[in-house]
Design a protein around this motif. Structure first.
Motif, PDB file in Angstrom:
ATOM      1  N   LYS A 181       0.828  -1.214   0.000  1.00  0.00           N
ATOM      2  CA  LYS A 181       0.000   0.000   0.000  1.00  0.00           C
ATOM      3  C   LYS A 181       0.863   1.264   0.000  1.00  0.00           C
ATOM      4  N   ARG A 182       2.037   1.200   0.613  1.00  0.00           N
ATOM      5  CA  ARG A 182       2.943   2.343   0.558  1.00  0.00           C
ATOM      6  C   ARG A 182       3.416   2.602  -0.871  1.00  0.00           C
ATOM      7  N   LEU A 183       3.743   1.516  -1.585  1.00  0.00           N
ATOM      8  CA  LEU A 183       4.168   1.647  -2.976  1.00  0.00           C
ATOM      9  C   LEU A 183       3.045   2.229  -3.833  1.00  0.00           C
ATOM     10  N   ALA A 184       1.839   1.708  -3.634  1.00  0.00           N
ATOM     11  CA  ALA A 184       0.698   2.175  -4.418  1.00  0.00           C
ATOM     12  C   ALA A 184       0.352   3.623  -4.089  1.00  0.00           C
ATOM     13  N   SER A 185       0.413   3.976  -2.808  1.00  0.00           N
ATOM     14  CA  SER A 185       0.067   5.344  -2.417  1.00  0.00           C
ATOM     15  C   SER A 185       1.081   6.344  -2.974  1.00  0.00           C
ATOM     16  N   LYS A 186       2.354   5.967  -2.998  1.00  0.00           N
ATOM     17  CA  LYS A 186       3.386   6.831  -3.577  1.00  0.00           C
ATOM     18  C   LYS A 186       3.081   7.130  -5.038  1.00  0.00           C
ATOM     19  N   THR A 187       2.701   6.095  -5.780  1.00  0.00           N
ATOM     20  CA  THR A 187       2.385   6.269  -7.197  1.00  0.00           C
ATOM     21  C   THR A 187       1.148   7.136  -7.383  1.00  0.00           C
ATOM     22  N   MET A 188       0.119   6.892  -6.573  1.00  0.00           N
ATOM     23  CA  MET A 188      -1.123   7.656  -6.725  1.00  0.00           C
ATOM     24  C   MET A 188      -0.931   9.132  -6.366  1.00  0.00           C
ATOM     25  N   LEU A 189      -0.106   9.412  -5.379  1.00  0.00           N
ATOM     26  CA  LEU A 189       0.183  10.809  -5.043  1.00  0.00           C
ATOM     27  C   LEU A 189       0.939  11.490  -6.183  1.00  0.00           C
ATOM     28  N   ASP A 190       1.814  10.728  -6.837  1.00  0.00           N
ATOM     29  CA  ASP A 190       2.539  11.255  -7.986  1.00  0.00           C
ATOM     30  C   ASP A 190       1.564  11.627  -9.099  1.00  0.00           C
ATOM     31  N   MET A 191       0.590  10.768  -9.346  1.00  0.00           N
ATOM     32  CA  MET A 191      -0.434  11.058 -10.355  1.00  0.00           C
ATOM     33  C   MET A 191      -1.239  12.303  -9.977  1.00  0.00           C
ATOM     34  N   PHE A 192      -1.672  12.329  -8.728  1.00  0.00           N
ATOM     35  CA  PHE A 192      -2.503  13.425  -8.232  1.00  0.00           C
ATOM     36  C   PHE A 192      -1.749  14.755  -8.297  1.00  0.00           C
ATOM     37  N   ASP A 193      -0.509  14.756  -7.863  1.00  0.00           N
ATOM     38  CA  ASP A 193       0.274  15.986  -7.822  1.00  0.00           C
ATOM     39  C   ASP A 193       0.649  16.505  -9.204  1.00  0.00           C
ATOM     40  N   ASN A 194       0.513  15.651 -10.219  1.00  0.00           N
ATOM     41  CA  ASN A 194       0.760  16.081 -11.594  1.00  0.00           C
ATOM     42  C   ASN A 194      -0.536  16.359 -12.354  1.00  0.00           C
ATOM     43  N   ALA A 195      -1.592  16.592 -11.566  1.00  0.00           N
ATOM     44  CA  ALA A 195      -2.871  17.112 -12.101  1.00  0.00           C
ATOM     45  C   ALA A 195      -3.632  16.141 -12.994  1.00  0.00           C
ATOM     46  N   ALA A 196      -3.542  14.836 -12.699  1.00  0.00           N
ATOM     47  CA  ALA A 196      -4.357  13.870 -13.441  1.00  0.00           C
ATOM     48  C   ALA A 196      -5.824  14.003 -13.014  1.00  0.00           C
ATOM     49  N   ASP A 197      -6.715  13.914 -13.977  1.00  0.00           N
ATOM     50  CA  ASP A 197      -8.150  13.924 -13.671  1.00  0.00           C
ATOM     51  C   ASP A 197      -8.627  12.540 -13.252  1.00  0.00           C
ATOM     52  N   PHE A 198      -7.969  11.513 -13.771  1.00  0.00           N
ATOM     53  CA  PHE A 198      -8.283  10.133 -13.415  1.00  0.00           C
ATOM     54  C   PHE A 198      -7.126   9.245 -13.820  1.00  0.00           C
ATOM     55  N   VAL A 199      -7.177   7.995 -13.393  1.00  0.00           N
ATOM     56  CA  VAL A 199      -6.126   7.016 -13.688  1.00  0.00           C
ATOM     57  C   VAL A 199      -6.640   6.035 -14.734  1.00  0.00           C
ATOM     58  N   LEU A 200      -5.805   5.702 -15.691  1.00  0.00           N
ATOM     59  CA  LEU A 200      -6.124   4.673 -16.680  1.00  0.00           C
ATOM     60  C   LEU A 200      -5.122   3.542 -16.535  1.00  0.00           C
ATOM     61  N   THR A 201      -5.605   2.346 -16.268  1.00  0.00           N
ATOM     62  CA  THR A 201      -4.722   1.193 -16.141  1.00  0.00           C
ATOM     63  C   THR A 201      -5.233   0.036 -16.979  1.00  0.00           C
ATOM     64  N   SER A 202      -4.293  -0.740 -17.514  1.00  0.00           N
ATOM     65  CA  SER A 202      -4.678  -1.897 -18.339  1.00  0.00           C
ATOM     66  C   SER A 202      -4.286  -3.197 -17.667  1.00  0.00           C
ATOM     67  N   ASP A 203      -4.099  -3.174 -16.346  1.00  0.00           N
ATOM     68  CA  ASP A 203      -3.711  -4.368 -15.613  1.00  0.00           C
ATOM     69  C   ASP A 203      -4.640  -4.552 -14.417  1.00  0.00           C
ATOM     70  N   ALA A 204      -5.167  -5.753 -14.259  1.00  0.00           N
ATOM     71  CA  ALA A 204      -6.107  -6.030 -13.168  1.00  0.00           C
ATOM     72  C   ALA A 204      -5.481  -5.789 -11.806  1.00  0.00           C
ATOM     73  N   ARG A 205      -4.201  -6.104 -11.676  1.00  0.00           N
ATOM     74  CA  ARG A 205      -3.528  -5.937 -10.386  1.00  0.00           C
ATOM     75  C   ARG A 205      -3.450  -4.475  -9.985  1.00  0.00           C
ATOM     76  N   SER A 206      -3.153  -3.608 -10.953  1.00  0.00           N
ATOM     77  CA  SER A 206      -3.100  -2.173 -10.684  1.00  0.00           C
ATOM     78  C   SER A 206      -4.493  -1.638 -10.366  1.00  0.00           C
ATOM     79  N   PHE A 207      -5.481  -2.149 -11.077  1.00  0.00           N
ATOM     80  CA  PHE A 207      -6.857  -1.725 -10.823  1.00  0.00           C
ATOM     81  C   PHE A 207      -7.242  -2.021  -9.373  1.00  0.00           C
ATOM     82  N   ILE A 208      -6.865  -3.185  -8.900  1.00  0.00           N
ATOM     83  CA  ILE A 208      -7.161  -3.570  -7.515  1.00  0.00           C
ATOM     84  C   ILE A 208      -6.491  -2.617  -6.534  1.00  0.00           C
TER      85      ILE A 208
END
Length: 281
Positions: free
Chosen positions: A202-229
């Motif tokens: 969860k620390r790894l995932a949260s780091k990535t999501m904060l990176d997305m958020f801080d770079n002004a993404a409106d939403f996340v697009l993923t093509s992998d079930a594991r990332s979606f989870i």
């Protein structure tokens, strides 16, 4: 157009239901002959290969053989299952000794190993079978006013061997969706370490999501079930670990395209099954 089986036996299927619902709807919408791949063994994820290589190969060879005997190719709606099936086929075709051993194992299940089957990703099917021109003609709601964080993950290098990133980028261009640039696009989503250490995952995932958020993404697009989870199902827990609100919707490619094609029924697309509300409608 060829005949396919839609591979729906994703990892932790109860957490990836939106991806499956949307894929079914998109296949129906486009008139593709791809019934559910009934009887297929579920996706284990490429991590399992490091634990038991022979069991891994036998597992996916079973699916390849099952599809081949029914003269249908395998259509994978996300990266994990696509990599595993394509990698198994490549390994067995290139190693006579392994192929013989897996054939013997399948024979005990009354199956004769058959690798005469193609494995396609969703983006391959869309661009190679449907075509960019027809897809562009279907766009009713372009995403010109949005920008997404396209997440590839740490398995992207392996995936590129069988399906190029450019295919997804072409589809995003068709719906005029911009991408944000961020450092974590090819890093781990944490899923592979979750069984050993949920907190680290969860620390790894949260780091990535904060990176997305801080770079002004409106939403996340993923093509992998594991990332979606990790990004949708566990997002509220990621917020607690990060100590910040994230609130980023997570979409699969099928969901995104259906929205662009004018579909607005949240239930039929699978948007009502998300843990994080979809706010793009």
């Amino acid at each position: 157009m060829k005949n396919y089986f839609l591979f729906e036996s994703l990892v932790e299927r109860e957490k990836t239901a939106p991806m499956i619902t949307a894929a079914r709807k998109l296949i129906e919408f486009l008139g593709i002959d791809a019934p559910s791949f009934k009887g297929a063994k579920n996706d284990l994820g490429s991590e399992f290969m490091g634990l038991n290589r022979l069991k891994f190969l036998e597992h996916y060879a079973y699916n390849l053989t099952l599809a081949s005997t029914q003269k249908r190719d395998i259509l994978c709606i996300e990266q994990s299952s696509f990599i595993c099936h394509a990698h198994t086929k490549e390994i067995l075709l290139g190693d006579d000794k392994l192929r013989f051993e897996i054939a013997e194992r399948l024979a005990k299940q009354n199956l004769s190993l058959n690798l005469d089957v193609n494995v396609l990703s969703l983006e391959q099917l869309l661009l190679e079978e449907i075509g960019a021109q027809r897809l562009a003609s279907l766009v009713k709601n372009p995403f010109s006013n949005f920008q997404t964080a396209l997440f590839f993950g740490s398995n992207a290098c392996r995936a590129q061997k069988y399906c190029k990133d450019e295919l997804v980028l072409t589809l995003l261009d068709l719906i005029t969706l911009k991408r944000v640039q961020y450092e974590s696009a090819y890093e781990s989503d944490g899923f592979e370490v979750y069984p050993a250490s949920p907190l680290l995952a969860k620390r790894l995932a949260s780091k990535t999501m904060l990176d997305m958020f801080d770079n002004a993404a409106d939403f996340v697009l993923t093509s992998d079930a594991r990332s979606f989870i990790m990004f949708d199902f566990y997002q509220k827990e990621l917020e607690k670990i990060a100590g910040r609100e994230i609130g980023l919707s997570v979409l699969s490619l099928a969901e995104l395209l259906l929205l662009a094609f004018g579909e607005t029924n949240k239930k039929s697309i699978g948007l009502d099954q998300h843990k994080v509300a979809i706010t793009l409608l």
